[in-house]
Design a protein around this motif. Structure first.
Motif, short mmCIF file in Angstrom:
data_model
loop_
_atom_site.label_atom_id
_atom_site.label_comp_id
_atom_site.label_asym_id
_atom_site.label_seq_id
_atom_site.Cartn_x
_atom_site.Cartn_y
_atom_site.Cartn_z
N GLU A 191 0.85 -1.20 0.00
CA GLU A 191 0.00 0.00 0.00
C GLU A 191 0.88 1.24 0.00
O GLU A 191 1.70 1.42 0.90
CB GLU A 191 -0.88 0.03 1.25
CG GLU A 191 -1.89 -1.07 1.32
CD GLU A 191 -3.14 -0.79 0.49
OE1 GLU A 191 -3.33 0.36 0.04
OE2 GLU A 191 -3.90 -1.74 0.30
N LEU A 192 0.69 2.09 -1.00
CA LEU A 192 1.37 3.38 -1.02
C LEU A 192 0.49 4.35 -0.23
O LEU A 192 -0.71 4.44 -0.48
CB LEU A 192 1.56 3.87 -2.45
CG LEU A 192 2.39 2.94 -3.34
CD1 LEU A 192 2.42 3.46 -4.76
CD2 LEU A 192 3.79 2.78 -2.80
N LEU A 193 1.07 5.05 0.71
CA LEU A 193 0.31 5.98 1.55
C LEU A 193 -0.01 7.25 0.76
O LEU A 193 0.77 7.66 -0.11
CB LEU A 193 1.08 6.30 2.82
CG LEU A 193 1.22 5.12 3.78
CD1 LEU A 193 2.18 5.46 4.91
CD2 LEU A 193 -0.14 4.72 4.34
N PRO A 194 -1.13 7.91 1.07
CA PRO A 194 -1.51 9.12 0.33
C PRO A 194 -0.52 10.26 0.53
O PRO A 194 -0.42 11.15 -0.30
CB PRO A 194 -2.89 9.47 0.89
CG PRO A 194 -3.03 8.71 2.17
CD PRO A 194 -2.12 7.53 2.09
N LYS A 195 0.19 10.24 1.65
CA LYS A 195 1.27 11.21 1.89
C LYS A 195 2.30 10.54 2.79
O LYS A 195 2.02 9.50 3.38
CB LYS A 195 0.74 12.51 2.50
CG LYS A 195 0.22 12.37 3.90
CD LYS A 195 -0.18 13.73 4.47
CE LYS A 195 -0.07 13.71 5.98
NZ LYS A 195 0.12 14.99 6.58
N SER A 196 3.47 11.11 2.86
CA SER A 196 4.51 10.51 3.70
C SER A 196 4.35 10.98 5.14
O SER A 196 3.80 12.04 5.42
CB SER A 196 5.90 10.89 3.17
OG SER A 196 6.08 12.28 3.22
#
Length: 187
Positions: A40-45
């Motif tokens: 899962e790539l997060l919407p922001k870091s």
């Protein structure tokens, strides 16, 4: 309304699912046949606190020492069959990249630390595999550790950008593509 909110709070606590960062909620998975698609790539870091873990020599180390590199943190234990199954592939993946750009940090949460892990790795035929240790699970302060294997990916600034809380076949060519895209992107 208060009763409703109380019930929702209790149910969320009882669910046992740690959701340390927005975006870590379960999402429906598309079954493409590749376990890499579970990442899962997060919407922001999100910044990660520098919680120390240990080298094989018992020396403290933390993520700040890896600034400038994409870091894959893999939480594992000897008693976890899917974790052990990932180890050779993690080792292979790390060798696909320049160590100045990408590092894999397998961190064992075994209570007996290196006393338990080093003989286990030797028996597994991986005596040169480098593992780190967090026997007190202090990294649980920044990562949900209620389920392993768990992999957390940090950008070059030490911020959390992706995760997966499941077995992944890191030998899959899609894994190399994913990491290459992260290394190429300057966060």
């Amino acid at each position: 309304m208060k009763l409703y909110l109380s019930i929702v709070l209790v149910l969320s606590l009882l669910s046992g699912v740690a959701q340390a960062y927005p975006g870590m909620q379960p999402h429906p998975q598309v079954n493409s046949g590749s376990t890499v698609d579970k990442v899962e790539l997060l919407p922001k870091s999100y910044p990660i606190e520098a919680i120390p873990f240990q080298t094989v020599d018992g020396k403290p180390v933390d993520f700040s020492q890896y600034q400038g590199k994409v870091v894959m943190v893999n939480m594992w234990a000897t008693w976890c069959p899917p974790c052990v199954r990932e180890l050779p592939a993690l080792n292979n993946l790390s060798q696909q990249f320049d160590q100045d750009e990408f590092v894999v940090l397998p961190i064992s949460i075994d209570v007996k630390g290196q006393q338990q892990v080093q003989p286990f790795l030797k028996e597994l035929g991986m005596p040169d595999f480098t593992s780190y240790y967090d026997p007190q699970q202090k990294l649980g302060e920044v990562f949900p550790l209620d389920y392993i294997p768990a992999t957390f990916i940090l950008d070059q600034n030490g911020n959390l950008i992706a995760f997966v809380r499941s077995f992944v076949d890191w030998d899959d060519p899609k894994a190399v593509e994913l990491i290459r895209s992260m290394v190429a992107k300057k966060y």
